[in-house]
Design a protein around this motif. Structure first.
Motif, PDB file in Angstrom:
ATOM      1  N   PRO A 185       0.813  -1.222   0.000  1.00 39.79           N
ATOM      2  CA  PRO A 185       0.000   0.000   0.000  1.00 39.79           C
ATOM      3  C   PRO A 185       0.844   1.268   0.000  1.00 39.79           C
ATOM      4  O   PRO A 185       0.339   2.343  -0.286  1.00 39.79           O
ATOM      5  N   SER A 186       2.150   1.139   0.290  1.00 43.86           N
ATOM      6  CA  SER A 186       3.013   2.319   0.343  1.00 43.86           C
ATOM      7  C   SER A 186       3.275   2.844  -1.066  1.00 43.86           C
ATOM      8  O   SER A 186       3.203   2.116  -2.048  1.00 43.86           O
ATOM      9  N   SER A 187       3.585   4.138  -1.138  1.00 46.20           N
ATOM     10  CA  SER A 187       3.827   4.764  -2.435  1.00 46.20           C
ATOM     11  C   SER A 187       4.942   5.783  -2.315  1.00 46.20           C
ATOM     12  O   SER A 187       5.289   6.224  -1.230  1.00 46.20           O
ATOM     13  N   GLY A 188       5.485   6.151  -3.454  1.00 43.84           N
ATOM     14  CA  GLY A 188       6.490   7.196  -3.504  1.00 43.84           C
ATOM     15  C   GLY A 188       5.827   8.561  -3.485  1.00 43.84           C
ATOM     16  O   GLY A 188       4.647   8.698  -3.133  1.00 43.84           O
ATOM     17  N   TYR A 189       6.566   9.563  -3.908  1.00 45.54           N
ATOM     18  CA  TYR A 189       6.038  10.926  -3.897  1.00 45.54           C
ATOM     19  C   TYR A 189       4.838  11.092  -4.827  1.00 45.54           C
ATOM     20  O   TYR A 189       4.055  12.026  -4.686  1.00 45.54           O
ATOM     21  N   ASP A 190       4.672  10.165  -5.768  1.00 44.24           N
ATOM     22  CA  ASP A 190       3.574  10.263  -6.730  1.00 44.24           C
ATOM     23  C   ASP A 190       2.259   9.679  -6.210  1.00 44.24           C
ATOM     24  O   ASP A 190       1.231   9.775  -6.866  1.00 44.24           O
ATOM     25  N   TYR A 191       2.307   9.061  -5.037  1.00 39.53           N
ATOM     26  CA  TYR A 191       1.123   8.475  -4.389  1.00 39.53           C
ATOM     27  C   TYR A 191       0.484   7.350  -5.202  1.00 39.53           C
ATOM     28  O   TYR A 191      -0.702   7.095  -5.079  1.00 39.53           O
ATOM     29  N   ILE A 192       1.270   6.666  -6.012  1.00 42.48           N
ATOM     30  CA  ILE A 192       0.782   5.517  -6.765  1.00 42.48           C
ATOM     31  C   ILE A 192       1.428   4.271  -6.157  1.00 42.48           C
ATOM     32  O   ILE A 192       2.634   4.072  -6.276  1.00 42.48           O
ATOM     33  N   SER A 193       0.623   3.442  -5.527  1.00 46.64           N
ATOM     34  CA  SER A 193       1.149   2.225  -4.911  1.00 46.64           C
ATOM     35  C   SER A 193       1.132   1.081  -5.924  1.00 46.64           C
ATOM     36  O   SER A 193       0.473   1.158  -6.966  1.00 46.64           O
ATOM     37  N   THR A 194       1.844   0.008  -5.592  1.00 46.92           N
ATOM     38  CA  THR A 194       1.810  -1.161  -6.470  1.00 46.92           C
ATOM     39  C   THR A 194       0.410  -1.778  -6.468  1.00 46.92           C
ATOM     40  O   THR A 194      -0.004  -2.354  -7.472  1.00 46.92           O
ATOM     41  N   ASN A 195      -0.313  -1.627  -5.373  1.00 46.42           N
ATOM     42  CA  ASN A 195      -1.706  -2.100  -5.350  1.00 46.42           C
ATOM     43  C   ASN A 195      -2.547  -1.372  -6.392  1.00 46.42           C
ATOM     44  O   ASN A 195      -3.350  -1.997  -7.098  1.00 46.42           O
ATOM     45  N   HIS A 196      -2.355  -0.063  -6.501  1.00 45.38           N
ATOM     46  CA  HIS A 196      -3.078   0.711  -7.520  1.00 45.38           C
ATOM     47  C   HIS A 196      -2.699   0.247  -8.930  1.00 45.38           C
ATOM     48  O   HIS A 196      -3.563   0.084  -9.793  1.00 45.38           O
ATOM     49  N   LEU A 197      -1.394   0.056  -9.157  1.00 42.39           N
ATOM     50  CA  LEU A 197      -0.939  -0.366 -10.484  1.00 42.39           C
ATOM     51  C   LEU A 197      -1.539  -1.707 -10.875  1.00 42.39           C
ATOM     52  O   LEU A 197      -1.926  -1.913 -12.023  1.00 42.39           O
ATOM     53  N   LYS A 198      -1.613  -2.620  -9.923  1.00 46.86           N
ATOM     54  CA  LYS A 198      -2.168  -3.940 -10.224  1.00 46.86           C
ATOM     55  C   LYS A 198      -3.637  -3.841 -10.633  1.00 46.86           C
ATOM     56  O   LYS A 198      -4.081  -4.546 -11.539  1.00 46.86           O
ATOM     57  N   GLN A 199      -4.361  -2.957  -9.991  1.00 46.95           N
ATOM     58  CA  GLN A 199      -5.770  -2.786 -10.338  1.00 46.95           C
ATOM     59  C   GLN A 199      -5.937  -2.106 -11.699  1.00 46.95           C
ATOM     60  O   GLN A 199      -6.874  -2.400 -12.443  1.00 46.95           O
ATOM     61  N   LEU A 200      -5.033  -1.199 -12.015  1.00 46.59           N
ATOM     62  CA  LEU A 200      -5.160  -0.406 -13.241  1.00 46.59           C
ATOM     63  C   LEU A 200      -4.376  -0.954 -14.427  1.00 46.59           C
ATOM     64  O   LEU A 200      -4.463  -0.389 -15.523  1.00 46.59           O
ATOM     65  N   SER A 201      -3.612  -2.016 -14.240  1.00 47.22           N
ATOM     66  CA  SER A 201      -2.698  -2.470 -15.295  1.00 47.22           C
ATOM     67  C   SER A 201      -3.355  -2.693 -16.655  1.00 47.22           C
ATOM     68  O   SER A 201      -2.767  -2.322 -17.674  1.00 47.22           O
ATOM     69  N   PRO A 202      -4.574  -3.250 -16.748  1.00 47.26           N
ATOM     70  CA  PRO A 202      -5.157  -3.401 -18.092  1.00 47.26           C
ATOM     71  C   PRO A 202      -5.412  -2.064 -18.790  1.00 47.26           C
ATOM     72  O   PRO A 202      -5.366  -1.977 -20.012  1.00 47.26           O
ATOM     73  N   LEU A 203      -5.657  -1.027 -17.999  1.00 43.24           N
ATOM     74  CA  LEU A 203      -5.965   0.284 -18.581  1.00 43.24           C
ATOM     75  C   LEU A 203      -4.721   1.102 -18.920  1.00 43.24           C
ATOM     76  O   LEU A 203      -4.751   1.916 -19.843  1.00 43.24           O
ATOM     77  N   ILE A 204      -3.648   0.896 -18.179  1.00 45.02           N
ATOM     78  CA  ILE A 204      -2.469   1.754 -18.356  1.00 45.02           C
ATOM     79  C   ILE A 204      -1.308   1.069 -19.069  1.00 45.02           C
ATOM     80  O   ILE A 204      -0.310   1.718 -19.373  1.00 45.02           O
ATOM     81  N   ALA A 205      -1.433  -0.219 -19.367  1.00 45.35           N
ATOM     82  CA  ALA A 205      -0.318  -0.944 -19.994  1.00 45.35           C
ATOM     83  C   ALA A 205       0.058  -0.352 -21.348  1.00 45.35           C
ATOM     84  O   ALA A 205       1.248  -0.206 -21.654  1.00 45.35           O
ATOM     85  N   HIS A 206      -0.924   0.005 -22.155  1.00 45.33           N
ATOM     86  CA  HIS A 206      -0.606   0.554 -23.490  1.00 45.33           C
ATOM     87  C   HIS A 206       0.111   1.906 -23.400  1.00 45.33           C
ATOM     88  O   HIS A 206       1.180   2.078 -24.005  1.00 45.33           O
ATOM     89  N   PRO A 207      -0.431   2.897 -22.648  1.00 48.12           N
ATOM     90  CA  PRO A 207       0.301   4.166 -22.559  1.00 48.12           C
ATOM     91  C   PRO A 207       1.688   4.005 -21.916  1.00 48.12           C
ATOM     92  O   PRO A 207       2.638   4.668 -22.327  1.00 48.12           O
TER      93      PRO A 207
END
Length: 110
Positions: free
Chosen positions: A20-42
């Motif tokens: 759940p932790s994130s860097g200065y951008d406030y994007i955690s690996t949990n968020h990336l896992k949920q969004l990966s189908p949407l953000i993989a192309h960009p």
């Protein structure tokens, strides 16, 4: 270095530790896992540009440093250790580059 694709990025994201932790951008690996189908192309477009230009964005090198208490009195600074939280997006690019360097060093085709 060969370019990346959406599938490789999704695989890397899937294999990141869920935190759940994130860097200065406030994007955690949990968020990336949920969004990966949407953000993989960009992300594949962005990372391919980084690879072809040989550029690692400075923003992805910036860490959020937080103190973690080790022991004893909480009022003594020496009883803390720093933890550097890097942006999750930088971890993906690092893994892409590391994979390509390893393949090059071991003389495997890619």
């Amino acid at each position: 270095m060969r370019p990346t694709d959406e599938q490789e990025i999704c695989n890397i994201i899937k294999n990141l530790k869920s935190k759940p932790s994130s860097g200065y951008d406030y994007i955690s690996t949990n968020h990336l896992k949920q969004l990966s189908p949407l953000i993989a192309h960009p992300l594949s477009i962005l990372y391919n540009r980084c690879i072809t230009q040989g550029y690692f964005p400075h923003e992805l090198k910036t860490a959020k440093v937080i103190p973690i208490h080790k022991k004893d009195n909480t009022r003594v600074l020496n009883n803390y250790r720093p933890i550097a939280l890097l942006p999750s997006l930088s971890k993906i690019l690092e893994k892409l580059i590391a994979k390509r360097i390893l393949l090059f060093v071991t003389n495997k085709t890619f």
